[in-house]
Scaffold this motif. Sequence first.
Motif, PDB file in Angstrom:
ATOM      1  N   GLY A  39      51.527  25.457  48.895  1.00  0.00           N
ATOM      2  CA  GLY A  39      50.914  26.601  49.559  1.00  0.00           C
ATOM      3  C   GLY A  39      49.546  26.965  49.025  1.00  0.00           C
ATOM      4  O   GLY A  39      48.939  27.932  49.472  1.00  0.00           O
ATOM      5  N   LEU A  40      49.033  26.212  48.066  1.00  0.00           N
ATOM      6  CA  LEU A  40      47.750  26.517  47.460  1.00  0.00           C
ATOM      7  C   LEU A  40      46.611  26.179  48.422  1.00  0.00           C
ATOM      8  O   LEU A  40      46.577  25.102  48.991  1.00  0.00           O
ATOM      9  CB  LEU A  40      47.608  25.702  46.173  1.00  0.00           C
ATOM     10  CG  LEU A  40      46.534  26.115  45.186  1.00  0.00           C
ATOM     11  CD1 LEU A  40      46.788  27.522  44.664  1.00  0.00           C
ATOM     12  CD2 LEU A  40      46.506  25.134  44.036  1.00  0.00           C
ATOM     13  N   GLU A  41      45.681  27.112  48.616  1.00  0.00           N
ATOM     14  CA  GLU A  41      44.585  26.905  49.555  1.00  0.00           C
ATOM     15  C   GLU A  41      43.459  26.081  48.938  1.00  0.00           C
ATOM     16  O   GLU A  41      43.064  26.321  47.807  1.00  0.00           O
ATOM     17  CB  GLU A  41      44.033  28.253  50.021  1.00  0.00           C
ATOM     18  CG  GLU A  41      45.024  29.035  50.849  1.00  0.00           C
ATOM     19  CD  GLU A  41      44.429  30.311  51.401  1.00  0.00           C
ATOM     20  OE1 GLU A  41      43.195  30.393  51.564  1.00  0.00           O
ATOM     21  OE2 GLU A  41      45.212  31.228  51.677  1.00  0.00           O
ATOM     22  N   LEU A 107      50.624  26.257  34.851  1.00  0.00           N
ATOM     23  CA  LEU A 107      50.091  27.021  35.986  1.00  0.00           C
ATOM     24  C   LEU A 107      51.142  28.008  36.470  1.00  0.00           C
ATOM     25  O   LEU A 107      52.331  27.686  36.502  1.00  0.00           O
ATOM     26  CB  LEU A 107      49.738  26.100  37.150  1.00  0.00           C
ATOM     27  CG  LEU A 107      48.741  24.976  36.919  1.00  0.00           C
ATOM     28  CD1 LEU A 107      48.563  24.167  38.190  1.00  0.00           C
ATOM     29  CD2 LEU A 107      47.411  25.518  36.468  1.00  0.00           C
ATOM     30  N   ARG A 108      50.689  29.198  36.844  1.00  0.00           N
ATOM     31  CA  ARG A 108      51.565  30.189  37.470  1.00  0.00           C
ATOM     32  C   ARG A 108      50.847  30.711  38.707  1.00  0.00           C
ATOM     33  O   ARG A 108      49.779  31.329  38.606  1.00  0.00           O
ATOM     34  CB  ARG A 108      51.874  31.331  36.514  1.00  0.00           C
ATOM     35  CG  ARG A 108      52.785  32.399  37.114  1.00  0.00           C
ATOM     36  CD  ARG A 108      53.201  33.437  36.093  1.00  0.00           C
ATOM     37  NE  ARG A 108      52.097  34.033  35.367  1.00  0.00           N
ATOM     38  CZ  ARG A 108      51.394  35.095  35.778  1.00  0.00           C
ATOM     39  NH1 ARG A 108      51.656  35.663  36.937  1.00  0.00           N
ATOM     40  NH2 ARG A 108      50.413  35.571  35.029  1.00  0.00           N
ATOM     41  N   MET A 109      51.414  30.446  39.891  1.00  0.00           N
ATOM     42  CA  MET A 109      50.784  30.870  41.131  1.00  0.00           C
ATOM     43  C   MET A 109      51.246  32.276  41.482  1.00  0.00           C
ATOM     44  O   MET A 109      52.435  32.523  41.635  1.00  0.00           O
ATOM     45  CB  MET A 109      51.106  29.920  42.280  1.00  0.00           C
ATOM     46  CG  MET A 109      50.397  30.320  43.554  1.00  0.00           C
ATOM     47  SD  MET A 109      50.368  29.082  44.873  1.00  0.00           S
ATOM     48  CE  MET A 109      52.086  28.746  45.112  1.00  0.00           C
ATOM     49  N   PRO A 112      48.652  32.171  47.124  1.00  0.00           N
ATOM     50  CA  PRO A 112      47.984  30.905  47.431  1.00  0.00           C
ATOM     51  C   PRO A 112      46.500  30.887  47.072  1.00  0.00           C
ATOM     52  O   PRO A 112      45.864  29.855  47.094  1.00  0.00           O
ATOM     53  CB  PRO A 112      48.169  30.766  48.942  1.00  0.00           C
ATOM     54  CG  PRO A 112      49.403  31.546  49.236  1.00  0.00           C
ATOM     55  CD  PRO A 112      49.350  32.715  48.294  1.00  0.00           C
ATOM     56  N   ARG A 113      45.949  32.063  46.703  1.00  0.00           N
ATOM     57  CA  ARG A 113      44.534  32.171  46.341  1.00  0.00           C
ATOM     58  C   ARG A 113      44.311  32.615  44.903  1.00  0.00           C
ATOM     59  O   ARG A 113      43.178  32.864  44.497  1.00  0.00           O
ATOM     60  CB  ARG A 113      43.847  33.187  47.261  1.00  0.00           C
ATOM     61  CG  ARG A 113      43.840  32.757  48.682  1.00  0.00           C
ATOM     62  CD  ARG A 113      43.307  33.859  49.580  1.00  0.00           C
ATOM     63  NE  ARG A 113      42.823  33.274  50.800  1.00  0.00           N
ATOM     64  CZ  ARG A 113      41.627  33.478  51.299  1.00  0.00           C
ATOM     65  NH1 ARG A 113      40.782  34.278  50.699  1.00  0.00           N
ATOM     66  NH2 ARG A 113      41.264  32.887  52.411  1.00  0.00           N
ATOM     67  N   LEU A 114      45.374  32.753  44.104  1.00  0.00           N
ATOM     68  CA  LEU A 114      45.250  33.235  42.724  1.00  0.00           C
ATOM     69  C   LEU A 114      46.254  32.522  41.827  1.00  0.00           C
ATOM     70  O   LEU A 114      47.464  32.583  42.066  1.00  0.00           O
ATOM     71  CB  LEU A 114      45.483  34.747  42.665  1.00  0.00           C
ATOM     72  CG  LEU A 114      45.416  35.392  41.287  1.00  0.00           C
ATOM     73  CD1 LEU A 114      44.028  35.256  40.694  1.00  0.00           C
ATOM     74  CD2 LEU A 114      45.823  36.860  41.387  1.00  0.00           C
ATOM     75  N   VAL A 115      45.728  31.844  40.789  1.00  0.00           N
ATOM     76  CA  VAL A 115      46.562  31.067  39.870  1.00  0.00           C
ATOM     77  C   VAL A 115      46.153  31.389  38.438  1.00  0.00           C
ATOM     78  O   VAL A 115      44.963  31.463  38.131  1.00  0.00           O
ATOM     79  CB  VAL A 115      46.391  29.552  40.132  1.00  0.00           C
ATOM     80  CG1 VAL A 115      47.182  28.725  39.134  1.00  0.00           C
ATOM     81  CG2 VAL A 115      46.791  29.194  41.554  1.00  0.00           C
ATOM     82  N   GLN A 116      47.137  31.583  37.570  1.00  0.00           N
ATOM     83  CA  GLN A 116      46.898  31.760  36.143  1.00  0.00           C
ATOM     84  C   GLN A 116      47.081  30.402  35.464  1.00  0.00           C
ATOM     85  O   GLN A 116      48.047  29.695  35.733  1.00  0.00           O
ATOM     86  CB  GLN A 116      47.864  32.776  35.540  1.00  0.00           C
ATOM     87  CG  GLN A 116      47.798  34.144  36.196  1.00  0.00           C
ATOM     88  CD  GLN A 116      46.441  34.815  36.052  1.00  0.00           C
ATOM     89  OE1 GLN A 116      45.765  34.679  35.037  1.00  0.00           O
ATOM     90  NE2 GLN A 116      46.029  35.539  37.091  1.00  0.00           N
ATOM     91  N   ILE A 117      46.142  30.041  34.584  1.00  0.00           N
ATOM     92  CA  ILE A 117      46.153  28.731  33.925  1.00  0.00           C
ATOM     93  C   ILE A 117      46.109  28.920  32.417  1.00  0.00           C
ATOM     94  O   ILE A 117      45.286  29.683  31.902  1.00  0.00           O
ATOM     95  CB  ILE A 117      44.931  27.885  34.349  1.00  0.00           C
ATOM     96  CG1 ILE A 117      44.894  27.719  35.871  1.00  0.00           C
ATOM     97  CG2 ILE A 117      44.949  26.532  33.646  1.00  0.00           C
ATOM     98  CD1 ILE A 117      43.595  27.105  36.370  1.00  0.00           C
ATOM     99  N   THR A 131      42.733  30.209  28.399  1.00  0.00           N
ATOM    100  CA  THR A 131      43.506  30.895  29.417  1.00  0.00           C
ATOM    101  C   THR A 131      42.520  31.298  30.501  1.00  0.00           C
ATOM    102  O   THR A 131      41.503  31.928  30.220  1.00  0.00           O
ATOM    103  CB  THR A 131      44.198  32.142  28.834  1.00  0.00           C
ATOM    104  OG1 THR A 131      44.982  31.729  27.719  1.00  0.00           O
ATOM    105  CG2 THR A 131      45.098  32.799  29.863  1.00  0.00           C
ATOM    106  N   LEU A 132      42.829  30.900  31.746  1.00  0.00           N
ATOM    107  CA  LEU A 132      41.912  31.130  32.856  1.00  0.00           C
ATOM    108  C   LEU A 132      42.625  31.774  34.030  1.00  0.00           C
ATOM    109  O   LEU A 132      43.835  31.592  34.217  1.00  0.00           O
ATOM    110  CB  LEU A 132      41.319  29.805  33.341  1.00  0.00           C
ATOM    111  CG  LEU A 132      40.589  28.941  32.327  1.00  0.00           C
ATOM    112  CD1 LEU A 132      40.410  27.534  32.863  1.00  0.00           C
ATOM    113  CD2 LEU A 132      39.248  29.554  31.994  1.00  0.00           C
ATOM    114  N   GLU A 133      41.852  32.490  34.833  1.00  0.00           N
ATOM    115  CA  GLU A 133      42.330  32.972  36.115  1.00  0.00           C
ATOM    116  C   GLU A 133      41.529  32.220  37.171  1.00  0.00           C
ATOM    117  O   GLU A 133      40.304  32.255  37.168  1.00  0.00           O
ATOM    118  CB  GLU A 133      42.093  34.470  36.250  1.00  0.00           C
ATOM    119  CG  GLU A 133      42.567  35.018  37.579  1.00  0.00           C
ATOM    120  CD  GLU A 133      42.437  36.519  37.630  1.00  0.00           C
ATOM    121  OE1 GLU A 133      43.363  37.204  37.176  1.00  0.00           O
ATOM    122  OE2 GLU A 133      41.382  36.990  38.116  1.00  0.00           O
TER     123      GLU A 133
END
Length: 141
Positions: A39-41, A107-109, A112-117, A131-133
């Motif tokens: 579902g990731l855009e 990764l934590r979704m 579909p437009r925002l993922v924590q890494i 750690t990224l957004e």
Amino acid sequence: MKARLWRPLALGAACFAGLTAMGPGNGPAAPADMKIFAGLEKGQWELRPRGMDRGAAIRKLCLGDPAQLFQMRGGDAGCERFVVTDTPERASITYQCRGNGAGRTDLRMETPRLVQISAQGVVDGAPFSETLEARRTGPCR
């Protein structure tokens, strides 16, 4: 020599998790085919540092292959990947790159437009942890 020391660690972690290597770019599932990416855009994404890294530069990424989010350091040449977790909301992968280091990315979704890494490992003999957004900002430019 340092790369040779990391290979047993990465393989040991994969064996502990019950995984086996299936060649470069593959684990139990190819990273691009993982459930989290369904579902990731695609499009232009901004990767903003979080926590202690907030002073670091914002990176932009034209996301065609969602697997780009897993390995942002150390290049992609000759890397073996092991999928540790693969759900629609969370994914973890470890990777070992011949002569260039190793790492783990989680990764934590959220949408579909925002993922924590969260990523950590060693590249060229130096450790890293970040750690990224990641947020989709529109179509690729």
